[in-house]
Design an enzyme around this catalytic site. Structure first.
Site, PDB file in Angstrom:
ATOM      1  CG  HIS A   1       0.395  45.175 -61.346  1.00 29.70           C
ATOM      2  ND1 HIS A   1       1.448  45.998 -61.024  1.00 29.70           N
ATOM      3  CD2 HIS A   1      -0.120  45.790 -62.739  1.00 29.70           C
ATOM      4  CE1 HIS A   1       1.272  47.293 -61.681  1.00 29.70           C
ATOM      5  NE2 HIS A   1       0.659  47.050 -62.585  1.00 29.70           N
TER       6      HIS A   1
ATOM      7  CD  GLU B   1      -4.649  43.269 -55.176  1.00 26.89           C
ATOM      8  OE1 GLU B   1      -3.807  42.877 -54.549  1.00 26.89           O
ATOM      9  OE2 GLU B   1      -4.700  44.513 -55.566  1.00 26.89           O
TER      10      GLU B   1
HETATM   11  C1  GRF Z   1      -1.903  44.979 -53.532  1.00 25.20           C
HETATM   12  O1  GRF Z   1      -2.767  45.677 -53.998  1.00 25.20           O
HETATM   13  C2  GRF Z   1      -1.036  44.100 -54.683  1.00 25.20           C
HETATM   14  O2  GRF Z   1      -1.687  44.035 -55.708  1.00 25.20           O
HETATM   15  C3  GRF Z   1       0.052  45.283 -54.646  1.00 25.20           C
HETATM   16  O3  GRF Z   1       0.372  45.614 -53.328  1.00 25.20           O
HETATM   17  C4  GRF Z   1      -0.823  45.606 -52.676  1.00 25.20           C
HETATM   18  C5  GRF Z   1      -0.516  44.777 -51.512  1.00 25.20           C
HETATM   19  O4  GRF Z   1      -1.499  44.756 -50.450  1.00 25.20           O
HETATM   20  N1  GRF Z   1       1.120  44.592 -55.320  1.00 25.20           N
HETATM   21  P1  GRF Z   1      -1.346  43.952 -49.332  1.00 25.20           P
HETATM   22  O5  GRF Z   1       0.007  44.008 -48.434  1.00 25.20           O
HETATM   23  O6  GRF Z   1      -1.591  42.410 -49.705  1.00 25.20           O
HETATM   24  O7  GRF Z   1      -2.625  44.246 -48.567  1.00 25.20           O
END
Ligand code: GRF
Length: 230
Positions: free
Chosen positions: A117, A188
């Site tokens: 998240h 992330e």
């Molecule tokens: C990310 O920002 C994640 O934190 C959220 O959805 C987005 C997904 O991005 N849950 P991706 O599809 O991995 O590029």
């Protein structure tokens, strides 16, 4: 040691999926992506899976009576892949107890579904975490100085499950949605594989709603004070 078998659930671009696939390419990685599940056909994440040679299942949610029925079909099609952990990576469906109970890791006493998240889940739940940090949501007009990427176990609520690790992302004065997302996604892409590694190495425990990593209360990535993911 056998590698932890991951099913990665996606709905869109799949940049987190890519980061996890890249990490699992390292033979020393204790996890492997055995299957990708998408509730949408034609999304870029599916191209990423194909390019990496990872099998993918498209199970569109339309046409099912409810979310639980959709998940039953996913579970049925997942069976041959024998996943041990479901990794939600931009999966735009709220999951139900049908999936959560089927995936629970009884051996380790842990939930079997994790999520990433782009905000502190204690401050903001739901889609648009980066918009939240920038004060772009009418119900949250305050711009933050930093946001927290959060990886958490999934429970029956929306972004309410026990936090496994968090990492900060500064919100800079000139930031717009694109620049903040870019900086946040880079974090992330580091944090999610780190957490998967901790889980695969059996270093994560859950007591009540508190996660422990290596026996210490989990929290900030790389923060010695909290004993979080390194
Ligand atoms: C990310 O920002 C994640 O934190 C959220 O959805 C987005 C997904 O991005 N849950 P991706 O599809 O991995 O590029």
């Amino acid at each position: 040691m056998a590698r932890l078998r991951l099913a990665v659930f996606v709905s869109g671009s799949g940049s987190n999926l890519q980061a996890i696939i890249d990490c699992c390419r390292d033979p020393a990685c204790p996890a492997e992506v055995v299957v990708v599940v998408s509730n949408r056909a034609g999304v870029y994440a599916l191209e990423r899976a194909a390019a990496a040679g990872v099998p993918a299942l498209v199970v569109e949610h339309r046409g099912f009576m409810n979310r639980g029925e959709h998940e039953r079909e996913i579970l049925r099609r997942l069976e041959p892949y024998r996943p041990q952990l479901v990794v939600l990576a931009g999966y735009m469906r709220v999951v139900t107890p049908v999936l959560l109970e089927a995936c629970r890791d009884h051996r380790r006493g842990l939930p079997g579904v994790v999520n990433i998240h782009p905000a502190d889940t204690r401050a903001y739940q739901g889609a648009h975490g980066y918009e939240f940090a920038l004060g772009m949501l009418p119900e949250h007009p305050r711009r933050l100085e930093q946001t927290w990427i959060t990886v958490h176990f999934v429970d029956a609520g929306v972004d309410t499950g026990p936090i496994i690790a968090q990492a900060p992302v500064p919100v800079l004065p000139g930031d717009d949605l694109d620049t903040l997302k870019q900086r946040g996604l880079a974090v992330e892409h580091r944090l999610y594989p780190e957490v998967i590694r901790l889980l695969a190495e059996g270093r994560v425990e859950l007591k009540g709603k508190q996660v422990f990593v290596d026996g210490k209360p989990a929290g900030l990535a790389g923060d010695a004070r909290t004993g979080g993911a390194k």
